[in-house]
Design a protein around this motif. Structure first.
Motif, mmCIF file in Angstrom:
data_model
loop_
_atom_site.group_PDB
_atom_site.id
_atom_site.type_symbol
_atom_site.label_atom_id
_atom_site.label_comp_id
_atom_site.label_asym_id
_atom_site.label_seq_id
_atom_site.Cartn_x
_atom_site.Cartn_y
_atom_site.Cartn_z
ATOM 1 N N ASP A 1 0.795 -1.223 0.000
ATOM 2 C CA ASP A 1 0.000 0.000 0.000
ATOM 3 C C ASP A 1 0.831 1.279 0.000
ATOM 4 O OD1 ASP A 1 1.036 -0.305 2.539
ATOM 5 O OD2 ASP A 1 -0.801 0.302 3.582
ATOM 6 N N LEU A 2 2.157 1.180 -0.167
ATOM 7 C CA LEU A 2 2.985 2.381 -0.115
ATOM 8 C C LEU A 2 2.875 3.187 -1.404
ATOM 9 C CD1 LEU A 2 6.284 0.998 1.468
ATOM 10 C CD2 LEU A 2 4.474 2.301 2.604
ATOM 11 N N PRO A 3 2.780 4.500 -1.309
ATOM 12 C CA PRO A 3 2.830 5.331 -2.516
ATOM 13 C C PRO A 3 4.145 5.108 -3.259
ATOM 14 C CG PRO A 3 2.158 6.614 -0.597
ATOM 15 C CD PRO A 3 2.620 5.289 -0.083
ATOM 16 N N GLU A 4 4.113 5.274 -4.560
ATOM 17 C CA GLU A 4 5.286 4.973 -5.393
ATOM 18 C C GLU A 4 6.510 5.776 -4.975
ATOM 19 O OE1 GLU A 4 6.541 5.030 -10.141
ATOM 20 O OE2 GLU A 4 4.444 5.244 -9.529
ATOM 21 N N ASP A 5 6.323 7.054 -4.665
ATOM 22 C CA ASP A 5 7.475 7.881 -4.316
ATOM 23 C C ASP A 5 8.086 7.460 -2.984
ATOM 24 O OD1 ASP A 5 5.147 8.920 -2.983
ATOM 25 O OD2 ASP A 5 6.327 10.679 -2.442
ATOM 26 N N VAL A 6 7.265 6.924 -2.067
ATOM 27 C CA VAL A 6 7.781 6.417 -0.792
ATOM 28 C C VAL A 6 8.445 5.061 -0.993
ATOM 29 C CG1 VAL A 6 7.166 5.650 1.533
ATOM 30 C CG2 VAL A 6 6.081 7.689 0.558
ATOM 31 N N ALA A 7 7.848 4.202 -1.776
ATOM 32 C CA ALA A 7 8.394 2.859 -2.005
ATOM 33 C C ALA A 7 9.798 2.922 -2.579
ATOM 34 C CB ALA A 7 7.475 2.072 -2.932
ATOM 35 N N ALA A 8 10.068 3.909 -3.424
ATOM 36 C CA ALA A 8 11.390 4.029 -4.035
ATOM 37 C C ALA A 8 12.465 4.373 -3.006
ATOM 38 C CB ALA A 8 11.362 5.093 -5.127
ATOM 39 N N ARG A 9 12.044 4.902 -1.865
ATOM 40 C CA ARG A 9 13.003 5.349 -0.848
ATOM 41 C C ARG A 9 12.953 4.510 0.422
ATOM 42 N NH1 ARG A 9 11.449 9.891 1.188
ATOM 43 N NH2 ARG A 9 9.386 10.102 0.248
ATOM 44 N N ALA A 10 12.196 3.406 0.403
ATOM 45 C CA ALA A 10 11.889 2.689 1.636
ATOM 46 C C ALA A 10 12.493 1.293 1.685
ATOM 47 C CB ALA A 10 10.376 2.588 1.816
ATOM 48 N N MET A 11 12.816 0.872 2.908
ATOM 49 C CA MET A 11 13.176 -0.520 3.197
ATOM 50 C C MET A 11 12.294 -0.990 4.348
ATOM 51 S SD MET A 11 17.355 -0.657 2.857
ATOM 52 C CE MET A 11 17.669 0.611 4.102
ATOM 53 N N PHE A 12 11.718 -2.177 4.192
ATOM 54 C CA PHE A 12 10.870 -2.782 5.209
ATOM 55 C C PHE A 12 11.733 -3.788 5.952
ATOM 56 C CE2 PHE A 12 7.010 -5.522 6.262
ATOM 57 C CZ PHE A 12 6.520 -4.620 7.204
ATOM 58 N N VAL A 13 11.939 -3.562 7.249
ATOM 59 C CA VAL A 13 12.999 -4.273 7.947
ATOM 60 C C VAL A 13 12.519 -4.876 9.265
ATOM 61 C CG1 VAL A 13 14.680 -2.685 6.944
ATOM 62 C CG2 VAL A 13 13.806 -2.234 9.243
ATOM 63 N N ARG A 14 13.266 -5.879 9.711
ATOM 64 C CA ARG A 14 13.059 -6.435 11.036
ATOM 65 C C ARG A 14 13.479 -5.411 12.099
ATOM 66 N NH1 ARG A 14 16.452 -11.852 11.276
ATOM 67 N NH2 ARG A 14 17.630 -11.013 9.521
ATOM 68 N N GLU A 15 12.725 -5.366 13.184
ATOM 69 C CA GLU A 15 13.108 -4.503 14.295
ATOM 70 C C GLU A 15 14.176 -5.227 15.117
ATOM 71 O OE1 GLU A 15 10.983 -1.598 17.585
ATOM 72 O OE2 GLU A 15 9.783 -2.909 16.306
ATOM 73 N N LEU A 16 15.290 -4.570 15.343
ATOM 74 C CA LEU A 16 16.439 -5.187 15.995
ATOM 75 C C LEU A 16 16.812 -4.439 17.268
ATOM 76 C CD1 LEU A 16 18.728 -5.548 12.834
ATOM 77 C CD2 LEU A 16 17.224 -7.313 13.795
ATOM 78 N N GLU A 17 17.617 -5.099 18.084
ATOM 79 C CA GLU A 17 18.251 -4.441 19.225
ATOM 80 C C GLU A 17 19.621 -3.976 18.736
ATOM 81 O OE1 GLU A 17 18.302 -7.668 21.990
ATOM 82 O OE2 GLU A 17 16.157 -7.513 22.446
ATOM 83 N N MET A 18 19.736 -2.685 18.447
ATOM 84 C CA MET A 18 20.937 -2.175 17.794
ATOM 85 C C MET A 18 22.115 -2.068 18.765
ATOM 86 S SD MET A 18 20.043 -1.900 14.663
ATOM 87 C CE MET A 18 21.441 -0.980 14.004
ATOM 88 N N PHE A 19 23.282 -2.405 18.257
ATOM 89 C CA PHE A 19 24.509 -2.233 19.040
ATOM 90 C C PHE A 19 24.940 -0.758 18.974
ATOM 91 C CE2 PHE A 19 24.786 -6.738 17.778
ATOM 92 C CZ PHE A 19 24.958 -7.322 19.023
ATOM 93 N N PRO A 20 25.455 -0.211 20.078
ATOM 94 C CA PRO A 20 25.830 1.211 20.101
ATOM 95 C C PRO A 20 27.216 1.465 19.505
ATOM 96 C CG PRO A 20 26.258 0.249 22.244
ATOM 97 C CD PRO A 20 25.640 -0.849 21.403
#
Length: 284
Positions: free
Chosen positions: A78-97
Motif C-alpha cells: 500500500d505504499l505510494p510509489e514515491d515512498v516505495a522508491a526510498r523505503a526498506m521494510f525491515v526487522r526490528e532489531l536491538e541495535m549495538f551502540p
C-alpha cells in the motif's frame, strides 16, 4: 504516511522511521533527500538522493553473504510509489551502540592523525604513507554512536568489548572486515575503490543472530573513488562519489558558528551528479 496508518517514530539526519499496527516487529525506513555535514542538516536537499541511497543499499544487501534486516517478503503493497522508491521494510532489531568502521585507505581524519603520530585511531601504521595510499591491510576503527546532535566518538576495540561483550565485539569486527573485503573486490570489478565505510549491526531478539542493518555501503556511509583516477594521480585523485563537494564548500564558506549557509545550486547539482554516477557505475 499517517493516513495510511504509518506512525512516525524517529527521524535521523537522513532517514525517517515508521511503524504500522498491522506489521508487528517490523519497521519502515524511509530515506530522504536531506544532506548533512559537520553534524548539521543543510538546505536544500540533494534531489533524488533518498531513492539512490535506498537502491544502493538494496543492491549491496542482495550481494553480501551475511544476514541482513530486510524483510524477505518485500515492501508492503500500500505504499505510494514515491515512498516505495526510498523505503526498506525491515526487522526490528536491538541495535549495538557501535559504528563498525573499516578503512582500506589512508585519508580524511585518519590522514590527519597519521601525520602527527603514524597511527590511525591509535593503530600503528608504517612510515612513508601519503594521503590516499592503500593500507597494508584493512583496519577496524570503531566509533561509539552518539545521540542525535552529538559527535560520534572513536573508540578502541577494547572499549567495544566493554560496551557489548567480547563475543559480540569480536563477531562485529570480523564480520565488518569480511564484508568490506568482499565488497571491495566487487566494487573493483566496476572500476570503483571503497576507501572506507561504516556498518551498523543489531541483534534479532527472536533468533539472537547478529544482523547487518541500516544503510550499507552507500555514498553517505562510505568513501568511493574512481579507480582509474586514483591510479593516475593528479589533483582529482581522491574525488569521491558522495557529499565531499558539500563538505569542501561548507568548510570554505562557513566558520561552523551558528546556522550553516544554504547550498548554492551549482553545489547541489554537482553533488547530485556524483550520487547518480556511482549508482550507474555499480548497479547500471
Amino acid at each position: 504516511m499517517a493516513e495510511l496508518g504509518w506512525a512516525h517514530v524517529y527521524s535521523g539526519k537522513v532517514r525517517d522511521l515508521y511503524r504500522h499496527a498491522s506489521h508487528p516487529k517490523r519497521m519502515l525506513v524511509v530515506a530522504t533527500d536531506r544532506v548533512s555535514a559537520f553534524d548539521f542538516v543543510l538546505e536544500p536537499g540533494i534531489p533524488g538522493k533518498g531513492a539512490e541511497l535506498t537502491r544502493l543499499s538494496r543492491w549491496w544487501f542482495d550481494r553480501l553473504d551475511v544476514p541482513n534486516h530486510l524483510d524477505p517478503a518485500g515492501l508492503p503493497a500500500d505504499l505510494p510509489e514515491d515512498v516505495a522508491a526510498r523505503a526498506m521494510f525491515v526487522r526490528e532489531l536491538e541495535m549495538f551502540p557501535v559504528e563498525a568502521v573499516v578503512r582500506g585507505y589512508l585519508t580524511g581524519s585518519g590522514w590527519v592523525e597519521y601525520q602527527a603520530s603514524r597511527t590511525v585511531c591509535g593503530i600503528p601504521l608504517p612510515d612513508g604513507l601519503g594521503d590516499g595510499d592503500r593500507l597494508p591491510e584493512p583496519i577496524y576503527t570503531p566509533a561509539y554512536k552518539a545521540p542525535l546532535g552529538e559527535h560520534d566518538e572513536n573508540i578502541s576495540f577494547e572499549r567495544t568489548v566493554e560496551l557489548v561483550g567480547e563475543a559480540d565485539a569480536t563477531a562485529i569486527r570480523d564480520l565488518s572486515i569480511r564484508i568490506f573485503s568482499a565488497a571491495s573486490n566487487l566494487a573493483a570489478e566496476h572500476g570503483v575503490i571503497i576507501a572506507d565505510t561504516k556498518f551498523e549491526f543489531g541483534r534479532d531478539p527472536e533468533t539472537g543472530e547478529i544482523v547487518l542493518a541500516d544503510e550499507v555501503l552507500t555514498s553517505d556511509s562510505s568513501r568511493y573513488w574512481d579507480a582509474a583516477g586514483w591510479s593516475a594521480g593528479g589533483p582529482d585523485r581522491l574525488a569521491s562519489f558522495d557529499k565531499q563537494i558539500v563538505r569542501d564548500w561548507l568548510a570554505a564558506n562557513w566558520d561552523k558558528q551558528g546556522t550553516p549557509p544554504g547550498l548554492p545550486t551549482e553545489i547541489v547539482e554537482r553533488t547530485a551528479a556524483r550520487y547518480r554516477e556511482l549508482i550507474e557505475r555499480l548497479a547500471g
